[in-house]
Write an enzyme that holds these catalytic residues in place. Structure first.
Site: not given
Ligand code: IPM
Ligand code: MG
Length: 358
Positions: A142, A192, A225, A249, A253
């Site tokens: 970001y 990851k 994942d 982020d 959601d």
């Protein structure tokens, strides 16, 4: 006590949901004898249109002079073609960075009366769901360097950089640990690490920090994942989820939708002090702006978090949460969580009914 609250309504449904939260805060003030002074400042698209910048200086100064900040939402179709630094979202990212709010807490909790609103099968959520996402908020991709350029063959390319330092990872890990010891004592750290160097450093730093300071905490590494899959397969296995800005982020959601509606989830953003920024985790929903049909609950719960986490007003926070629960139990629903047999009401009425229950 007297508290100075900066209110950044922003765009789309921002003004409506903030108005709802203020209705509830005013009632809390009356009932518990506090004085809340609300001072409004422009941010996002509204600020671009009226002051020529998504984050005017007046707004940052006002936030830094306040006891805490309540934010609605930013963004909308109207500003979608602006460049990165000129977009409404730059206002939100800017205020997070300026206030050094590196710790974003997003509780994803299943409300009993909304269990049917979850898109997951009943048997997957029958053990309830109470996940605390701890998202690093002022680093990573970001805020890394970006380019938009043309290479030697004349082709346009772009880059975004993910960068994390050990101290940035350590300070957010510390927040997750403090929360985990009060809960299950377990942290799922998402990365990851099979691909990214930043993730390998993340993993190493999280383990080193926990081993040294909180050896009693059980840290499990989960690849992002796999996390996305596990959240819909067996969400109750998770308690505190610690992750980077970008992964947090995305996963918040997903976690929000599992609980029924993204319109129900609030978040706190804090740094080292008590001054924070509190906002719903959803966006500005320009498609329903001005129709009084938005769900104000996430913003109302964000205001409740502010009372608890910035001002230490635990009783007042609990009173708001209980009032939300009562209104849901009485069958009142905004459109996003509407179900057969329930009473559909608008944004303002939802807030008023919650205030009335306090
Ligand atoms: C959020 C939002 C923001 C983010 C956007 C509006 C910049 O999606 O708070 O989750 O990506 O952090
Ligand atoms: Mg988001």
């Amino acid at each position: 006590m007297r508290y100075k609250i900066a209110v950044l309504e922003g765009d789309g449904i921002g003004p409506e949901i903030c108005a709802g939260a203020l209705t509830v805060l005013k009632k809390v003030g009356k009932k518990f004898n506090h004085r809340f002074d609300f001072i409004h400042y422009p941010i996002g698209g509204y600020a671009i249109d009226n002051f020529g910048s998504p984050l005017p200086k007046e707004t940052t100064d006002g936030c830094l002079a306040s006891d805490s900040v309540l934010l609605g939402a930013v963004g909308g179709y109207k500003w979608d073609n602006l460049s990165g630094a000129e977009r409404p979202e730059a206002g939100l990212l800017g205020i997070r960075k300026t206030m050094n709010l590196y710790s974003n807490i997003r509780p994803a909790k299943l409300w009993k009366s909304l269990a049917d609103a979850s898109p997951l099968k009943k048997e997957l959520i029958e053990n309830g769901l109470d996940i605390l996402i701890v998202r690093e908020l002022t680093g990573g991709i970001y805020f890394g360097e970006r380019t938009l350029a043309t290479d030697e063959n004349g082709e346009i390319y772009a880059t975004d950089t993910e960068k994390y330092s050990v101290s940035e990872i350590e300070r957010i890990t510390k927040i997750a640990c403090k929360l985990a010891v009060k809960r299950s004592g377990k942290i799922a750290s998402v990365d990851k690490a099979n691909v990214l160097e930043t993730s390998r450093l993340w993993r190493k730093t999280v383990h080193a920090y926990c081993n040294e300071h909180y050896p009693e905490i059980e840290v499990k590494d989960v690849l992002v994942d796999n996390m996305a899959m596990q959240l819909v397969k067996n969400p109750s296995q998770f308690d505190v989820v610690l992750t980077s800005n970008m992964f947090g982020d995305i996963l918040s959601d997903e976690a929000a939708q599992i609980t029924g509606s993204i319109g129900m989830l609030a978040s706190s953003s804090l740094g080292d002090g008590t001054r924070g920024l509190y906002e719903p985790i959803h966006g500005s929903a320009p498609d329903i702006a001005g129709t009084d049909s938005a769900n104000p609950v996430a913003t109302i719960l964000a205001a409740a978090m502010m009372l608890r986490d910035s001002f230490g007003l635990d009783t007042e926070c609990a009173a708001i949460e209980k009032a939300v629960q009562t209104v849901l139990e009485k069958g009142y629903r905004t459109a996003d969580i509407m179900q057969p047999g329930m009473k559909k009401i608008g944004c303002a009425e939802t807030a008023q009914r919650i205030a009335d229950e306090i």
